[in-house]
Design an enzyme around this catalytic site. Structure first.
Site, PDB file in Angstrom:
ATOM      1  CD1 TRP A  99      15.042   5.001 -37.338  1.00 45.92           C
ATOM      2  CD2 TRP A  99      14.093   5.369 -39.337  1.00 45.92           C
ATOM      3  NE1 TRP A  99      14.806   3.788 -37.930  1.00 45.92           N
ATOM      4  CE2 TRP A  99      14.228   3.976 -39.147  1.00 45.92           C
ATOM      5  CE3 TRP A  99      13.529   5.836 -40.513  1.00 45.92           C
ATOM      6  CZ2 TRP A  99      13.813   3.050 -40.109  1.00 45.92           C
ATOM      7  CZ3 TRP A  99      13.110   4.922 -41.472  1.00 45.92           C
ATOM      8  CH2 TRP A  99      13.255   3.548 -41.269  1.00 45.92           C
ATOM      9  CG  ASP A 170      10.243   9.062 -35.231  1.00 49.54           C
ATOM     10  OD1 ASP A 170       9.451   8.213 -34.766  1.00 49.54           O
ATOM     11  OD2 ASP A 170      11.013   8.818 -36.190  1.00 49.54           O
ATOM     12  CE  LYS A 194      10.701   0.188 -36.017  1.00 47.94           C
ATOM     13  NZ  LYS A 194      10.835   1.405 -36.801  1.00 47.94           N
TER      14      LYS A 194
HETATM   15  C1  LIG Z   1      11.064   2.207 -37.766  1.00 45.17           C
HETATM   16  C2  LIG Z   1      11.202   3.660 -37.570  1.00 45.17           C
HETATM   17  C3  LIG Z   1      10.722   4.584 -38.505  1.00 45.17           C
HETATM   18  C4  LIG Z   1      10.084   4.176 -39.817  1.00 45.17           C
HETATM   19  O1  LIG Z   1       8.827   3.762 -39.608  1.00 45.17           O
HETATM   20  P1  LIG Z   1       7.835   3.368 -40.816  1.00 45.17           P
HETATM   21  O2  LIG Z   1       6.588   3.118 -40.063  1.00 45.17           O
HETATM   22  O3  LIG Z   1       8.415   2.163 -41.478  1.00 45.17           O
HETATM   23  O4  LIG Z   1       7.746   4.524 -41.719  1.00 45.17           O
HETATM   24  C5  LIG Z   1      10.842   5.929 -38.216  1.00 45.17           C
HETATM   25  N1  LIG Z   1      11.408   6.354 -37.080  1.00 45.17           N
HETATM   26  C6  LIG Z   1      11.894   5.491 -36.162  1.00 45.17           C
HETATM   27  C7  LIG Z   1      12.505   6.012 -34.904  1.00 45.17           C
HETATM   28  C8  LIG Z   1      11.803   4.127 -36.375  1.00 45.17           C
HETATM   29  O5  LIG Z   1      12.288   3.272 -35.465  1.00 45.17           O
END
Ligand SMILES: *Cc1c(COP(=O)(O)O)cnc(C)c1O
Length: 360
Positions: A99, A170, A194
């Site tokens: 990511w 993030d 998540k």
């Molecule tokens: C799942 C995830 C993403 C992607 O998220 P989307 O909402 O599908 O764009 C980005 N960063 C991390 C750390 C993730 O776990």
């Protein structure tokens, strides 16, 4: 009754109390929550109520704003540089997995970037050690991924700030799993699916004064200030996702908040790492000891055949979502807030029995 234990990596388990309330309360009136106008008083209560709950749970200081956007964390990979990476400046990225690589790639399409530190050389088994940020000159911002969903690593302490260089995080896979130290974070973002609710809404928590200097030459829809000025009601928000996220926040409060859920999360992860450490390398976590994630445990078994057998046996017993990400294979246990200690105990027993039956 046959139990299903949901260890999906995302979208992932929601608390059963949240599902019950969404079903009973979300549809209890003639006009369900899904059918409300986003300009109605009823929806406004939901919208601002959810925001207030997030502010309270994460102790977000008053000089930060909370935005509800769409496009997932992935759109944030592009929005961050579009808003803050102005000509003559560069952005520094810490690479700790897939990511953060994606975030880095998107930023590199918008402007000048550099790798601040990287764990790529050891297959992202550990988080680079950074005590205090020391960015290059003209750094617009620094970026890190607090939990690496695919490789199963997590930051335990954030670097000390460097003067006024902003730090963007993030936190898609560990938001609400523990308290946030706002003195080390200037912007934090997360897709909800998540640990915060269903998919469809992205939370962005940002220091208000940063937005004053943001780029105003990009399309309006991509400017943070557009959404900030309209309280995330510039266009139709994902109303049902925001409603359900509010229910997750109520549930989290009932659990005792993020300090308390952190203790439970530590207990859940601790049980499984202990089992793996005592398994004579039968279960081998990908992450180095000091970087182990409490949210996602990525691990291998002695052979690909055993991994397949493990996954199919697990599925028969009701344990779903344990397959590793397609990019690295193996297995993965996702332990988000809504995964109960009871589910973890059941998986623990299953894993012990599986090992007894399969090691020589
Ligand atoms: C799942 C995830 C993403 C992607 O998220 P989307 O909402 O599908 O764009 C980005 N960063 C991390 C750390 C993730 O776990």
């Amino acid at each position: 009754m046959f139990n299903v234990y949901n260890f999906n990596p995302g979208p992932s388990a929601l608390p059963s109390e949240v599902k019950r309330r969404a079903k009973e309360e979300g549809f209890s009136k003639d006009v369900s929550v899904m059918e409300l106008s986003h300009r109605s008083k009823e929806y406004e209560n939901i919208h601002f109520g959810t925001k207030e709950k997030i502010k309270h749970l994460l102790s977000v200081p008053d000089h930060y704003d909370i935005l509800f956007l769409q496009g997932g964390a992935s759109l944030q990979f592009a929005m961050l540089p579009m808003n803050f990476l102005t000509p003559g400046k560069k952005a520094g990225y810490v690479l700790t997995g897939s990511w953060s690589e994606k975030a880095f790639e998107e930023a590199s399409r918008c402007g000048e970037t550099y790798t601040y530190a990287s764990g790529a050389h050891d297959q992202y088994r550990s988080i680079p050690e950074i005590h205090t940020w020391e960015p290059s000159e003209n750094t617009a911002y620094l970026h890190l991924t607090s939990n690496n969903t695919i490789y199963g690593t997590q930051w335990y302490s954030l670097p000390e700030p460097h003067l006024d260089t902003p730090v963007f995080i993030d936190a898609s896979s560990d938001i609400f799993s523990k308290p946030v130290n706002w003195s080390k974070v200037d912007l934090l973002y997360a897709g909800a699916q998540k640990n915060a609710g269903p998919s469809g809404v992205t939370i962005v928590i940002v220091r208000k004064d940063l937005l004053e200097d943001a780029n105003t030459t990009i399309p309006k829809i991509l400017q943070y200030t557009t959404h900030q000025k309209k309280d995330s009601l510039y266009h139709t928000p994902p109303t049902f996702s925001i409603y359900t996220m509010g229910l997750v926040m109520d549930w989290l409060k009932d659990q005792g908040g993020v300090e308390k859920i952190y203790e439970t999360n530590a207990e859940k992860a601790g049980l499984l790492y202990k089992l793996m450490d005592e398994s004579d390398h039968f279960y081998q976590p990908h992450a180095d000891q000091l970087s182990r994630s409490m949210m996602n445990i990525t691990f291998r078994l002695p052979s690909v055949e055993l991994e397949q057998e493990f996954l199919s046996h697990a599925k028969e017993e009701g344990f779903i979502g344990l397959k590793g990400h397609r990019s690295i294979g193996g297995c993965r246990i996702s332990l988000y807030n809504a995964v109960t200690l009871q589910s973890v105990n059941a998986l623990h027993d299953f894993m012990n029995a599986f090992r007894r039956n399969h090691s020589c």
